[in-house]
Design an enzyme around this catalytic site. Sequence first.
Site, PDB file in Angstrom:
ATOM      1  N   HIS A 117       1.026  -1.027   0.269  1.00  0.00           N
ATOM      2  CA  HIS A 117       0.001  -0.046  -0.204  1.00  0.00           C
ATOM      3  C   HIS A 117       0.741   1.458  -0.112  1.00  0.00           C
ATOM      4  CE1 HIS A 117      -2.850   2.899   1.549  1.00  0.00           C
ATOM      5  NE2 HIS A 117      -2.466   3.300   1.493  1.00  0.00           N
ATOM      6  N   GLU A 138      -0.532 -12.369  -1.863  1.00  0.00           N
ATOM      7  CA  GLU A 138      -0.770 -12.574  -3.188  1.00  0.00           C
ATOM      8  C   GLU A 138       0.182 -13.205  -4.009  1.00  0.00           C
ATOM      9  OE1 GLU A 138      -3.186  -7.968  -2.827  1.00  0.00           O
ATOM     10  OE2 GLU A 138      -1.475  -8.394  -3.489  1.00  0.00           O
TER      11      GLU A 138
END
EC number: 3.2.2.6
Length: 329
Positions: free
Chosen positions: A202, A267
Amino acid sequence: MAKSVSISYLALEQIFNDTIGAGEIKVAGLLVGHPVNGGVHIARTIPTSRGTVTYVRISAEEISRAVEELNPGEKIVGWYHSRPGQGVFFSQDDIETHEKCLDFNPYFQALVIDPHQAKYGTPMADCVRFYTVRNHKEVPIHGYKLTGSSMQSYYDPKEFVFDKYGFPHHYTLTHAGKTKISHRKSNMDASFEYDVFICHAHEDKEFFVRELAEKLHSKGLRVWYDEFTLSLGDNLRRSIENGLAKSRYGIVVLSKRFFEKEWPQKELDGLVAKEVEGKKVILPVWHGITREEVQSFSSILANRLAASSEKGIDYVVNEILRVLRKKSV
């Protein structure tokens, strides 16, 4: 007025993704292409504007930014906007706007779409239409042509019917009108919903990842990126797993922040699992790190050819496009 208009399947797909994804909100963008044989070819689009449920406009600043994004040989050749649930037509504002465009470019095109009509079995002509203006009145442009085929025949737009994925496909051959609009399928792999999934931390969004996603999107790629794809209330884990499964490649932005985070590494694990199946799907990008730092995290990733953000974001975008185009040939 242009003698003919052609539009790539890629450009149509970009328009559908932009307008359907906006729901009830009206959106607008620019058509990018070049003049050809007295006509215009539309190769891709640049989404520019999010409006309200009643109004949208493209500002001069947005046009200026779009011009800066053009590749050599590309031109702005028109504009598009959506009318969710209202049908396809030109308003008086549209007529006046397009007349101003035609004053400096007689080949300028306008496309209006009602994304709510893009349903299974619906003719594309019911929700997508090109317009020009003559004598202060809108003039709809009809007729579609399938290029890249030995059958250089014309197709009635009503014969392009939406499939279950929400994209138009041609079914029945007929003869149609005067101005010709071509429909050409992209060579990207249609078996995936997204071309790339962007795996990142992020903290890297603001100064690198967000711009990377926007530039890839502007080049015509179908990008799974959380700010583009996730909505309020979505199940984060399920949405990410779904995005990974439906993406052809995974762009992994490796950085110091990436190595510290749990979600990006999960991920990455999902992408590695796809490679175990024999598919090369990971496209690594090094962002502010050295080979030694990558090596300490994963020797496998350190030995992969990677694009480095130190060479600039345009370099990274071009390297990704080069890989995808090579694989799609």
